[in-house]
Write an enzyme that holds these catalytic residues in place. Structure first.
Site, PDB file in Angstrom:
ATOM      1  N   GLY A   1       2.276   2.160   3.795  1.00 51.75           N
ATOM      2  CA  GLY A   1       1.090   3.015   3.580  1.00 51.75           C
ATOM      3  C   GLY A   1       0.851   4.303   4.635  1.00 51.75           C
TER       4      GLY A   1
ATOM      5  N   ASP B   1      -8.900  -2.309   7.352  1.00 49.00           N
ATOM      6  CA  ASP B   1     -10.071  -2.776   6.405  1.00 49.00           C
ATOM      7  C   ASP B   1     -10.607  -4.161   7.185  1.00 49.00           C
ATOM      8  OD1 ASP B   1     -11.491  -3.927   4.226  1.00 49.00           O
ATOM      9  OD2 ASP B   1      -9.700  -4.303   3.111  1.00 49.00           O
TER      10      ASP B   1
ATOM     11  N   ILE C   1      -9.293   2.360  -2.182  1.00 48.49           N
ATOM     12  CA  ILE C   1      -8.894   3.963  -2.464  1.00 48.49           C
ATOM     13  C   ILE C   1      -7.202   4.084  -2.590  1.00 48.49           C
ATOM     14  CG2 ILE C   1     -11.030   4.977  -1.322  1.00 48.49           C
ATOM     15  CD1 ILE C   1      -8.158   4.913   0.874  1.00 48.49           C
TER      16      ILE C   1
ATOM     17  N   ASP D   1      -1.468   2.857  -1.956  1.00 45.75           N
ATOM     18  CA  ASP D   1      -0.914   2.471  -3.294  1.00 45.75           C
ATOM     19  C   ASP D   1      -2.024   1.568  -4.073  1.00 45.75           C
ATOM     20  OD1 ASP D   1      -0.512  -0.007  -1.830  1.00 45.75           O
ATOM     21  OD2 ASP D   1       0.726  -0.622  -3.234  1.00 45.75           O
TER      22      ASP D   1
ATOM     23  N   ARG E   1       1.103   6.467  -4.136  1.00 48.01           N
ATOM     24  CA  ARG E   1       1.106   6.708  -2.796  1.00 48.01           C
ATOM     25  C   ARG E   1       1.503   8.099  -2.565  1.00 48.01           C
ATOM     26  NH1 ARG E   1       1.971   2.203   0.267  1.00 48.01           N
ATOM     27  NH2 ARG E   1       2.916   0.245  -0.835  1.00 48.01           N
TER      28      ARG E   1
HETATM   29  P1  5GP Z   1      -6.575  -5.569   6.384  1.00 44.68           P
HETATM   30  O1  5GP Z   1      -5.626  -6.765   7.237  1.00 44.68           O
HETATM   31  O2  5GP Z   1      -7.277  -4.744   7.872  1.00 44.68           O
HETATM   32  O3  5GP Z   1      -7.612  -6.326   5.620  1.00 44.68           O
HETATM   33  O4  5GP Z   1      -5.861  -4.771   5.675  1.00 44.68           O
HETATM   34  C1  5GP Z   1      -4.946  -3.767   5.916  1.00 44.68           C
HETATM   35  C2  5GP Z   1      -4.169  -3.444   4.886  1.00 44.68           C
HETATM   36  O5  5GP Z   1      -4.497  -3.473   3.534  1.00 44.68           O
HETATM   37  C3  5GP Z   1      -3.766  -1.577   4.775  1.00 44.68           C
HETATM   38  O6  5GP Z   1      -2.436  -1.675   5.976  1.00 44.68           O
HETATM   39  C4  5GP Z   1      -3.558  -1.376   3.494  1.00 44.68           C
HETATM   40  O7  5GP Z   1      -2.172  -1.874   2.983  1.00 44.68           O
HETATM   41  C5  5GP Z   1      -4.430  -2.530   2.896  1.00 44.68           C
HETATM   42  N1  5GP Z   1      -5.782  -1.819   2.271  1.00 44.68           N
HETATM   43  C6  5GP Z   1      -6.855  -2.135   2.932  1.00 44.68           C
HETATM   44  N2  5GP Z   1      -8.127  -1.330   2.160  1.00 44.68           N
HETATM   45  C7  5GP Z   1      -7.229  -0.666   1.198  1.00 44.68           C
HETATM   46  C8  5GP Z   1      -7.669   0.029   0.088  1.00 44.68           C
HETATM   47  O8  5GP Z   1      -8.867   0.663   0.064  1.00 44.68           O
HETATM   48  N3  5GP Z   1      -6.624   0.751  -0.599  1.00 44.68           N
HETATM   49  C9  5GP Z   1      -5.272   0.548  -0.668  1.00 44.68           C
HETATM   50  N4  5GP Z   1      -4.409   0.745  -1.207  1.00 44.68           N
HETATM   51  N5  5GP Z   1      -4.975  -0.522   0.472  1.00 44.68           N
HETATM   52  C10 5GP Z   1      -5.953  -1.016   1.331  1.00 44.68           C
END
Ligand code: 5GP
Length: 178
Positions: free
Chosen positions: A48, A106, A156, A162, A168
């Site tokens: 990403g 996230d 998003i 993606d 992407r």
């Molecule tokens: P975390 O481990 O912080 O919960 O998630 C991080 C990963 O989740 C990011 O690197 C991304 O790949 C994916 N991610 C989190 N939120 C979103 C979003 O709103 N859209 C997309 N496409 N991927 C997300």
């Protein structure tokens, strides 16, 4: 027309490219100021972050190294919380000042795992530079050091992000229509 369809979902234009790139320039300015003389090793977390990273590095004026790693915890529109292995680390991180380059933070789980791993490998310091941050979803207490834009808990796509491997390539960021 600002509404697009990807797979089974509709998305509306949310953050246009010029706003994203202004935010990235601000992050680059901060890094130029804070990391001068520290020869940081940037580790771009694929897939990403590729577009964010390319734009960010165009504005970096400091001495630095750039490498790419892969680690994913996400499928579809909700986090699976399945953390996979960190792969592709071809630099020694021992004693290095590391900047992890992420598309979006996230819950923070993915980075928590990666930071722990780099600390075990005896990095000197590990900092985070992320294009987007969802502070209301964040569940940990480590510092998210460099943030392009803070956003609410919406799903998003675009600018590297993606939906099941599509979208992407979009130069703007789109938000799912609920
Ligand atoms: P975390 O481990 O912080 O919960 O998630 C991080 C990963 O989740 C990011 O690197 C991304 O790949 C994916 N991610 C989190 N939120 C979103 C979003 O709103 N859209 C997309 N496409 N991927 C997300």
């Amino acid at each position: 027309m600002s509404i697009i369809r990807v797979h089974d979902k509709e998305f509306d234009l949310y953050i246009p490219q010029d706003q994203i790139e202004r935010a990235i320039k601000k992050v680059a300015d901060q890094l130029n100021r804070d990391m001068a003389g520290k020869n940081p090793l940037f580790l771009v977390v694929l897939n990403g972050a590729f577009m964010f990273a390319a734009e960010l590095f165009k504005h970096l004026e400091i001495e630095c190294e750039i490498s790419f790693v892969k680690l994913s915890s996400y499928l579809g529109t909700s986090s699976t919380h399945v953390v996979r292995e960190l792969i592709g680390l071809d630099h020694s991180v021992h004693g290095r000042n590391i900047i992890l380059v992420e598309d979006i933070v996230d819950t923070g789980l993915t980075l928590r795992y990666t930071i722990d791993k780099l600390i075990k490998l005896e990095a000197n310091e590990v900092k985070i530079a992320t294009m987007l941050f969802k502070p209301k979803a964040f569940k940990y207490d480590y510092e998210v050091d460099y943030v392009g834009l803070e956003i609410p808990n919406d799903f998003i796509i675009g600018y590297g992000l993606d939906y099941n491997e599509h979208a992407r390539n979009l130069p703007d960021i789109y938000k799912v229509i609920s």
